[in-house]
Write a protein that holds these residues in place. Structure first.
Motif, PDB file in Angstrom:
ATOM      1  N   PRO A  73      20.726  -0.184  -3.878  1.00  0.00           N
ATOM      2  CA  PRO A  73      20.351   1.097  -3.146  1.00  0.00           C
ATOM      3  C   PRO A  73      19.802   1.903  -4.318  1.00  0.00           C
ATOM      4  O   PRO A  73      19.078   2.756  -3.891  1.00  0.00           O
ATOM      5  N   GLN A  74      19.751   1.462  -5.385  1.00  0.00           N
ATOM      6  CA  GLN A  74      19.052   2.373  -6.393  1.00  0.00           C
ATOM      7  C   GLN A  74      17.516   1.534  -6.794  1.00  0.00           C
ATOM      8  O   GLN A  74      17.026   2.250  -7.683  1.00  0.00           O
ATOM      9  N   THR A  75      17.193   0.749  -5.809  1.00  0.00           N
ATOM     10  CA  THR A  75      16.036   0.331  -6.283  1.00  0.00           C
ATOM     11  C   THR A  75      14.901   1.387  -6.158  1.00  0.00           C
ATOM     12  O   THR A  75      14.911   2.490  -5.609  1.00  0.00           O
ATOM     13  N   ARG A  76      13.638   0.826  -6.420  1.00  0.00           N
ATOM     14  CA  ARG A  76      12.355   1.787  -6.486  1.00  0.00           C
ATOM     15  C   ARG A  76      12.221   2.251  -4.949  1.00  0.00           C
ATOM     16  O   ARG A  76      12.324   1.543  -4.043  1.00  0.00           O
ATOM     17  N   LYS A  77      11.634   3.442  -4.819  1.00  0.00           N
ATOM     18  CA  LYS A  77      11.515   4.100  -3.742  1.00  0.00           C
ATOM     19  C   LYS A  77      10.031   4.102  -3.205  1.00  0.00           C
ATOM     20  O   LYS A  77       9.609   4.359  -2.321  1.00  0.00           O
ATOM     21  N   GLN A  78       9.293   3.923  -4.359  1.00  0.00           N
ATOM     22  CA  GLN A  78       7.711   3.636  -4.340  1.00  0.00           C
ATOM     23  C   GLN A  78       7.292   2.432  -4.813  1.00  0.00           C
ATOM     24  O   GLN A  78       7.444   1.966  -5.987  1.00  0.00           O
ATOM     25  N   ILE A  79       6.710   1.840  -3.829  1.00  0.00           N
ATOM     26  CA  ILE A  79       6.014   0.386  -4.103  1.00  0.00           C
ATOM     27  C   ILE A  79       4.500   0.376  -3.984  1.00  0.00           C
ATOM     28  O   ILE A  79       3.949   1.076  -3.045  1.00  0.00           O
ATOM     29  N   THR A  80       4.023  -0.483  -4.767  1.00  0.00           N
ATOM     30  CA  THR A  80       2.246  -0.603  -4.493  1.00  0.00           C
ATOM     31  C   THR A  80       2.307  -2.180  -4.000  1.00  0.00           C
ATOM     32  O   THR A  80       2.513  -2.974  -4.402  1.00  0.00           O
ATOM     33  N   PHE A  81       1.360  -2.445  -3.067  1.00  0.00           N
ATOM     34  CA  PHE A  81       0.613  -3.511  -2.861  1.00  0.00           C
ATOM     35  C   PHE A  81      -0.872  -3.499  -3.141  1.00  0.00           C
ATOM     36  O   PHE A  81      -1.467  -2.617  -2.405  1.00  0.00           O
ATOM     37  N   ILE A  82      -1.193  -4.618  -3.647  1.00  0.00           N
ATOM     38  CA  ILE A  82      -2.667  -4.747  -4.272  1.00  0.00           C
ATOM     39  C   ILE A  82      -3.227  -6.042  -3.524  1.00  0.00           C
ATOM     40  O   ILE A  82      -2.557  -7.287  -3.925  1.00  0.00           O
ATOM     41  N   VAL A  83      -4.304  -6.054  -2.449  1.00  0.00           N
ATOM     42  CA  VAL A  83      -4.892  -7.276  -1.924  1.00  0.00           C
ATOM     43  C   VAL A  83      -6.055  -7.592  -3.031  1.00  0.00           C
ATOM     44  O   VAL A  83      -6.974  -6.553  -2.914  1.00  0.00           O
ATOM     45  N   ASP A  84      -5.842  -8.529  -3.676  1.00  0.00           N
ATOM     46  CA  ASP A  84      -6.986  -8.839  -4.672  1.00  0.00           C
ATOM     47  C   ASP A  84      -7.417  -9.990  -4.624  1.00  0.00           C
ATOM     48  O   ASP A  84      -6.713 -11.112  -4.995  1.00  0.00           O
ATOM     49  N   PRO A  85      -9.209  -9.929  -4.420  1.00  0.00           N
ATOM     50  CA  PRO A  85      -9.557 -11.426  -4.664  1.00  0.00           C
ATOM     51  C   PRO A  85      -9.582 -12.065  -5.865  1.00  0.00           C
ATOM     52  O   PRO A  85      -9.857 -13.478  -5.731  1.00  0.00           O
ATOM     53  N   ALA A  86      -9.467 -11.350  -7.006  1.00  0.00           N
ATOM     54  CA  ALA A  86      -9.559 -12.004  -8.077  1.00  0.00           C
ATOM     55  C   ALA A  86      -7.990 -12.734  -8.578  1.00  0.00           C
ATOM     56  O   ALA A  86      -8.018 -13.461  -9.449  1.00  0.00           O
ATOM     57  N   TYR A  87      -7.227 -12.380  -7.599  1.00  0.00           N
ATOM     58  CA  TYR A  87      -5.930 -13.172  -8.061  1.00  0.00           C
ATOM     59  C   TYR A  87      -5.834 -14.490  -7.384  1.00  0.00           C
ATOM     60  O   TYR A  87      -6.027 -14.776  -6.136  1.00  0.00           O
TER      61      TYR A  87
END
Length: 232
Positions: A73-87
């Protein structure tokens, strides 16, 4: 070198330099807040499917709160997704940022539960040098348990075969974990996860929680691996 930002529709931003259009880099950013969680979705691929993006967002807000409630329950509340052609991989997560390959998602548009797997790594928040097979096995166990589109993605836990090992990780380990939950100890996966996050996991935990060593449990599993599986 001078940089100029040119804003387009839906928050599209093109980062350009005096070198001209050939050097432009696509960058789209959207922030969504629901259920007490914030998802920032960044796309660096102008051709990325809007439909796939929306399905990934929907998947995140369905599964992440469930994962958090059960495991951390203490996990991050803000997450980022990145769709990256270089990955060059499929997906990877670090410090609350999940990076996805647009190529993979174009070729496998039903694989929405790559999100379910990756954000579980955020929930896990294990310290460095944690046991790799345990980490990935739990993440795929969670994909099986909470996944929203596994059937359409044709993602299944593989049947047991001689020669497999719990150290094979991912789906092979996940199936073992499902078997353990159903046949040995219903709270075991939660306990393993909590110990890994607290950096207290040792091989002794298996005997402490089940009365048998990990190898003994695997032997029992190999002798009778039958398991009724259900998917969403």
């Amino acid at each position: 070198m001078l940089l100029s930002l040119l804003a387009g529709n839906r928050g599209n931003i093109f980062l350009s330099t005096p070198l001209g259009p050939a050097e432009r880099t696509f960058y789209e950013k959207e922030t969504i807040i629901r259920k007490g969680y914030t998802l920032t979705f960044i796309s660096k691929d102008s051709a990325f499917s809007t439909a796939t993006k929306q399905k990934m967002i929907t998947t995140f807000f369905e599964v992440y709160p469930l994962e958090a409630k059960r495991f951390n329950p203490q996990t991050r509340k803000q997450i980022t997704f990145i769709v990256d052609p270089a990955y060059a991989g499929v997906a990877a997560t670090d410090a609350g940022v999940a990076t996805y390959s647009p190529k993979w998602l174009r070729e496998h548009p039903e694989d929405l539960d790559v999100v379910t797997h990756e954000v579980m790594h955020v929930v896990q928040a294990y310290p460095p040098n944690s046991v790799g097979w345990l980490t990935e096995g739990i993440a795929d166990y969670v994909r099986y348990t909470y996944g929203v589109n596994n059937v359409q993605a044709k993602w299944v836990l593989p049947a047991y075969k001689a020669g497999q090992s719990y150290t094979n990780s991912y789906r092979i380990t996940a199936r073992f974990f499902v078997w353990l939950e159903k046949n040995v100890r219903s709270t075991l996966i939660n306990e393993l996860d909590a110990a890994a996050r607290a950096h207290t996991y040792t091989p002794d935990i298996w005997k402490q929680k089940t009365g048998k060593t990990l190898d003994e449990l695997w032997t029992l599993y190999a002798e009778n691996p039958a398991l009724e599986l259900t998917y969403r």
